[in-house]
Design a protein around this motif. Structure first.
Motif, PDB file in Angstrom:
ATOM      1  N   THR A 111       4.407  -8.260 -20.665  1.00 42.46           N
ATOM      2  CA  THR A 111       5.550  -7.216 -21.005  1.00 42.46           C
ATOM      3  C   THR A 111       5.344  -6.097 -19.988  1.00 42.46           C
ATOM      4  OG1 THR A 111       4.115  -6.164 -22.688  1.00 42.46           O
ATOM      5  CG2 THR A 111       5.016  -7.883 -23.566  1.00 42.46           C
ATOM      6  N   PRO A 112       5.785  -6.186 -18.917  1.00 42.82           N
ATOM      7  CA  PRO A 112       5.653  -5.269 -17.785  1.00 42.82           C
ATOM      8  C   PRO A 112       6.637  -3.956 -18.369  1.00 42.82           C
ATOM      9  CG  PRO A 112       6.743  -6.897 -17.144  1.00 42.82           C
ATOM     10  CD  PRO A 112       6.189  -7.392 -18.414  1.00 42.82           C
ATOM     11  N   GLN A 113       7.635  -4.039 -19.184  1.00 42.73           N
ATOM     12  CA  GLN A 113       8.324  -3.126 -19.596  1.00 42.73           C
ATOM     13  C   GLN A 113       7.789  -1.894 -20.346  1.00 42.73           C
ATOM     14  OE1 GLN A 113       9.010  -6.276 -20.218  1.00 42.73           O
ATOM     15  NE2 GLN A 113      11.168  -6.809 -19.980  1.00 42.73           N
ATOM     16  N   ARG A 114       6.855  -2.445 -21.047  1.00 44.02           N
ATOM     17  CA  ARG A 114       5.884  -1.495 -21.727  1.00 44.02           C
ATOM     18  C   ARG A 114       4.957  -0.740 -20.713  1.00 44.02           C
ATOM     19  NH1 ARG A 114       5.079  -3.444 -27.448  1.00 44.02           N
ATOM     20  NH2 ARG A 114       6.390  -5.346 -27.739  1.00 44.02           N
ATOM     21  N   ASP A 115       4.583  -1.313 -19.885  1.00 41.62           N
ATOM     22  CA  ASP A 115       3.388  -0.779 -18.802  1.00 41.62           C
ATOM     23  C   ASP A 115       2.160  -0.452 -19.410  1.00 41.62           C
ATOM     24  OD1 ASP A 115       2.550   0.138 -16.434  1.00 41.62           O
ATOM     25  OD2 ASP A 115       3.487   2.247 -16.338  1.00 41.62           O
ATOM     26  N   LEU A 116       1.860  -1.366 -20.223  1.00 48.36           N
ATOM     27  CA  LEU A 116       0.351  -1.037 -20.802  1.00 48.36           C
ATOM     28  C   LEU A 116      -0.522  -2.081 -20.397  1.00 48.36           C
ATOM     29  CD1 LEU A 116       1.529  -0.073 -24.517  1.00 48.36           C
ATOM     30  CD2 LEU A 116       0.256   1.340 -22.725  1.00 48.36           C
ATOM     31  N   TYR A 117      -0.227  -3.037 -19.760  1.00 51.79           N
ATOM     32  CA  TYR A 117      -1.203  -4.351 -19.570  1.00 51.79           C
ATOM     33  C   TYR A 117      -2.488  -3.831 -18.640  1.00 51.79           C
ATOM     34  CZ  TYR A 117       0.986  -5.515 -15.003  1.00 51.79           C
ATOM     35  OH  TYR A 117       1.418  -5.488 -13.728  1.00 51.79           O
ATOM     36  N   ALA A 118      -2.177  -2.952 -17.700  1.00 55.05           N
ATOM     37  CA  ALA A 118      -3.437  -2.436 -16.996  1.00 55.05           C
ATOM     38  C   ALA A 118      -4.261  -1.787 -17.812  1.00 55.05           C
ATOM     39  CB  ALA A 118      -3.146  -1.605 -15.823  1.00 55.05           C
ATOM     40  N   GLU A 119      -3.882  -0.916 -18.804  1.00 55.04           N
ATOM     41  CA  GLU A 119      -4.915  -0.178 -19.713  1.00 55.04           C
ATOM     42  C   GLU A 119      -5.395  -1.019 -20.781  1.00 55.04           C
ATOM     43  OE1 GLU A 119      -2.897   3.167 -21.928  1.00 55.04           O
ATOM     44  OE2 GLU A 119      -3.877   2.880 -23.571  1.00 55.04           O
ATOM     45  N   THR A 120      -4.624  -2.093 -21.233  1.00 55.84           N
ATOM     46  CA  THR A 120      -5.104  -3.153 -22.416  1.00 55.84           C
ATOM     47  C   THR A 120      -6.132  -3.899 -21.404  1.00 55.84           C
ATOM     48  OG1 THR A 120      -2.676  -3.007 -23.147  1.00 55.84           O
ATOM     49  CG2 THR A 120      -4.401  -4.913 -23.789  1.00 55.84           C
ATOM     50  N   TRP A 121      -5.963  -4.123 -20.437  1.00 59.87           N
ATOM     51  CA  TRP A 121      -6.936  -4.840 -19.489  1.00 59.87           C
ATOM     52  C   TRP A 121      -8.336  -4.207 -19.552  1.00 59.87           C
ATOM     53  CZ3 TRP A 121      -8.355  -9.754 -19.036  1.00 59.87           C
ATOM     54  CH2 TRP A 121      -9.233 -10.135 -18.333  1.00 59.87           C
ATOM     55  N   ARG A 122      -8.431  -2.970 -19.423  1.00 57.92           N
ATOM     56  CA  ARG A 122      -9.542  -2.061 -19.513  1.00 57.92           C
ATOM     57  C   ARG A 122      -9.965  -2.071 -20.972  1.00 57.92           C
ATOM     58  NH1 ARG A 122      -6.250   0.514 -15.499  1.00 57.92           N
ATOM     59  NH2 ARG A 122      -5.747   2.212 -17.169  1.00 57.92           N
ATOM     60  N   GLU A 262       8.326 -31.973  -9.844  1.00 57.08           N
ATOM     61  CA  GLU A 262       8.456 -30.140 -10.055  1.00 57.08           C
ATOM     62  C   GLU A 262      10.176 -30.073  -9.811  1.00 57.08           C
ATOM     63  OE1 GLU A 262       6.779 -27.484 -10.358  1.00 57.08           O
ATOM     64  OE2 GLU A 262       8.775 -26.335  -9.963  1.00 57.08           O
ATOM     65  N   ARG A 263      10.680 -29.131 -10.749  1.00 60.49           N
ATOM     66  CA  ARG A 263      12.242 -28.535 -10.619  1.00 60.49           C
ATOM     67  C   ARG A 263      12.215 -27.185 -11.044  1.00 60.49           C
ATOM     68  NH1 ARG A 263      12.771 -33.255 -13.550  1.00 60.49           N
ATOM     69  NH2 ARG A 263      13.064 -32.809 -15.999  1.00 60.49           N
ATOM     70  N   GLY A 264      11.015 -26.428 -11.233  1.00 62.29           N
ATOM     71  CA  GLY A 264      11.089 -25.066 -11.492  1.00 62.29           C
ATOM     72  C   GLY A 264      11.859 -24.805 -12.855  1.00 62.29           C
ATOM     73  N   GLN A 265      11.658 -25.801 -13.709  1.00 67.26           N
ATOM     74  CA  GLN A 265      12.336 -25.631 -15.022  1.00 67.26           C
ATOM     75  C   GLN A 265      11.397 -25.117 -16.252  1.00 67.26           C
ATOM     76  OE1 GLN A 265      13.981 -29.499 -16.375  1.00 67.26           O
ATOM     77  NE2 GLN A 265      13.921 -28.792 -18.553  1.00 67.26           N
ATOM     78  N   ARG A 266      11.580 -24.022 -16.648  1.00 68.98           N
ATOM     79  CA  ARG A 266      10.953 -23.284 -17.696  1.00 68.98           C
ATOM     80  C   ARG A 266      11.568 -23.756 -19.244  1.00 68.98           C
ATOM     81  NH1 ARG A 266       7.668 -19.193 -16.487  1.00 68.98           N
ATOM     82  NH2 ARG A 266       8.067 -18.574 -14.618  1.00 68.98           N
ATOM     83  N   VAL A 267      10.469 -24.095 -20.040  1.00 70.84           N
ATOM     84  CA  VAL A 267      11.153 -24.440 -21.388  1.00 70.84           C
ATOM     85  C   VAL A 267      10.686 -23.095 -21.990  1.00 70.84           C
ATOM     86  CG1 VAL A 267      10.420 -26.706 -21.291  1.00 70.84           C
ATOM     87  CG2 VAL A 267       8.615 -25.503 -22.315  1.00 70.84           C
ATOM     88  N   GLY A 268       9.893 -22.070 -21.868  1.00 69.12           N
ATOM     89  CA  GLY A 268       9.649 -20.850 -22.433  1.00 69.12           C
ATOM     90  C   GLY A 268      10.231 -19.599 -21.873  1.00 69.12           C
ATOM     91  N   SER A 269       9.832 -18.425 -22.267  1.00 69.64           N
ATOM     92  CA  SER A 269      10.475 -17.133 -21.708  1.00 69.64           C
ATOM     93  C   SER A 269       9.918 -16.905 -20.278  1.00 69.64           C
ATOM     94  CB  SER A 269      10.202 -16.018 -22.594  1.00 69.64           C
ATOM     95  OG  SER A 269      10.690 -16.252 -23.884  1.00 69.64           O
ATOM     96  N   HIS A 270      10.771 -16.316 -19.365  1.00 70.96           N
ATOM     97  CA  HIS A 270      10.147 -15.700 -18.144  1.00 70.96           C
ATOM     98  C   HIS A 270       9.386 -14.639 -18.410  1.00 70.96           C
ATOM     99  CE1 HIS A 270       9.714 -14.007 -14.156  1.00 70.96           C
ATOM    100  NE2 HIS A 270      10.293 -15.198 -13.802  1.00 70.96           N
ATOM    101  N   PRO A 271       7.919 -14.558 -17.833  1.00 72.86           N
ATOM    102  CA  PRO A 271       7.066 -13.447 -18.168  1.00 72.86           C
ATOM    103  C   PRO A 271       7.695 -12.131 -17.798  1.00 72.86           C
ATOM    104  CG  PRO A 271       6.073 -15.180 -17.076  1.00 72.86           C
ATOM    105  CD  PRO A 271       7.314 -15.641 -17.006  1.00 72.86           C
ATOM    106  N   ASP A 272       8.415 -11.867 -16.643  1.00 69.96           N
ATOM    107  CA  ASP A 272       8.917 -10.784 -16.613  1.00 69.96           C
ATOM    108  C   ASP A 272       9.997  -9.937 -17.466  1.00 69.96           C
ATOM    109  OD1 ASP A 272       7.462  -9.443 -14.462  1.00 69.96           O
ATOM    110  OD2 ASP A 272       8.705 -10.555 -12.971  1.00 69.96           O
ATOM    111  N   GLU A 273      10.522 -10.963 -18.208  1.00 67.12           N
ATOM    112  CA  GLU A 273      11.742 -10.729 -19.155  1.00 67.12           C
ATOM    113  C   GLU A 273      11.271 -10.786 -20.790  1.00 67.12           C
ATOM    114  OE1 GLU A 273      14.398 -13.639 -17.955  1.00 67.12           O
ATOM    115  OE2 GLU A 273      14.519 -12.831 -15.974  1.00 67.12           O
ATOM    116  N   PHE A 274      10.050 -11.296 -20.850  1.00 70.10           N
ATOM    117  CA  PHE A 274       9.759 -11.251 -22.358  1.00 70.10           C
ATOM    118  C   PHE A 274       9.149  -9.904 -22.920  1.00 70.10           C
ATOM    119  CE2 PHE A 274       7.078 -12.919 -25.935  1.00 70.10           C
ATOM    120  CZ  PHE A 274       8.102 -13.330 -26.811  1.00 70.10           C
ATOM    121  N   ASN A 275       9.460  -9.530 -23.712  1.00 72.92           N
ATOM    122  CA  ASN A 275       8.898  -8.237 -24.421  1.00 72.92           C
ATOM    123  C   ASN A 275       8.202  -8.268 -25.717  1.00 72.92           C
ATOM    124  OD1 ASN A 275       8.525  -5.568 -23.218  1.00 72.92           O
ATOM    125  ND2 ASN A 275       9.981  -4.689 -24.446  1.00 72.92           N
TER     126      ASN A 275
END
Ligand code: NAD
Length: 275
Positions: A111-122, A262-275
């Motif tokens: 959820t890069p829009q939150r900008d909390l994943y680095a803090e969460t990792w610590r 392989e054809r670059g086909q997602r069945v789920g959300s894109h990690p940069d977009e999912f919030n």
């Protein structure tokens, strides 16, 4: 034949084949996980957001299987990112599971829009140091997300759990992760049944050559690529089928035939977009 065990970068071991419980009805989870344990699975993949940690915990308790023979994963949901909220989230998950610790705790999405994943990792590092998770990792992290936590912490994730199936192999990401010592777990290993994977001639041919089903051929393809997998089924017959993949080996030609899907086909959300 027994399930291969993979050594993680922190010295702990994980069974390469497990059972996932995404979309397993909380009311039916105890029964379904009990069926999975009876079929031989010892690795269960759940998440706080699945709402079924209590059912997983009840099945574990009722099974009588020694705790050290089980490998239990859960995941921190997006709204719990942050420091104190992560500490609260692992405590809530352990309470629901009825466990003192999980074997693997994952940040569910960056959820890069939150900008909390680095803090969460610590915070995850602290959760591991406190003994509440034996191993820690991430899920749905792309290379930039991995690079950021590698730069801003002292712990390399043991795992990145990503969408991975023949139509979406993310080879650059998996090669980067492996180069850093991060093992790959493949979620949606069967494409979640959302595209006709089991009708693909390469899959059908590989299955027929070994007297196996298309699902078994695809699970075997994952295992031979080194992916950790936990296909999901509510059906005891399919659970057993998906576990019965340890007595045959795909040839390099059969592997290459499935690689070519392989054809670059997602069945789920894109990690940069999912919030
Ligand atoms: P999957 O690829 O395992 O597909 C499951 C579906 O495939 C089943 O519902 C069933 O319809 C079908 N199926 C299963 N076995 C079959 C068989 N032998 N023959 C024919 N059809 C069969 O998808 P999944 O459940 O989404 O992924 C597996 C696990 O990955 C989940 O249960 C969950 O634990 C995890 N997951 C994680 C994330 C994440 O964001 N980290 C997202 C989705 C799933």
């Amino acid at each position: 034949s027994y399930v291969p065990s993979i050594e993680l970068n922190d010295g702990h071991h994980i069974p390469q084949l497990g059972f996932g419980v995404f979309l397993v009805d909380p009311e039916q989870t105890e029964r379904i996980v009990t069926d999975a344990l009876e079929a031989g699975y010892r690795h269960i993949d759940t998440a706080a957001i699945y709402g079924n940690e209590e059912g997983v915990g009840r099945a574990i308790a009722a099974s009588g299987i020694p705790r050290d023979e089980l490998f239990i994963t859960t995941k921190l949901w997006n709204d719990a990112q942050g420091t104190q909220s992560a500490f609260d989230a692992i405590d809530a998950s352990l309470e629901k599971l009825g466990l003192d610790s999980v074997d693997l705790y994952l940040i569910h999405w960056p959820t890069p829009q939150r900008d909390l994943y680095a803090e969460t990792w610590r915070a995850m590092e602290r959760i591991k140091a406190d003994g509440k998770a034996r191993s820690i990792g991430v899920s749905n992290f792309l290379r930039p997300h991995l690079e950021r936590i590698l730069a801003e912490s002292n712990t390399v994730p043991a795992i990145d759990q990503i969408e991975l199936h023949p139509a979406l192999q993310s080879r650059e990401l998996t090669e980067f992760a492996r180069s850093q010592g991060i093992h790959i777990e493949a979620w949606g290993p069967l494409g979640q049944g959302k595209y006709p994977l089991f009708d693909e001639p390469a899959v059908v041919a590989a299955a027929e050559a070994h007297g196996k089903t298309p699902a078994q051929a695809v699970i075997r393809w994952h295992l031979q690529h080194g992916n950790i997998v936990f296909p999901k089924s509510n059906n005891a017959g399919r659970m057993a089928e998906n576990f019965d993949v340890l007595d045959f080996t795909l040839t390099s030609d059969e592997m290459a035939g499935i690689d070519a899907l392989e054809r670059g086909q997602r069945v789920g959300s894109h990690p940069d977009e999912f919030n």
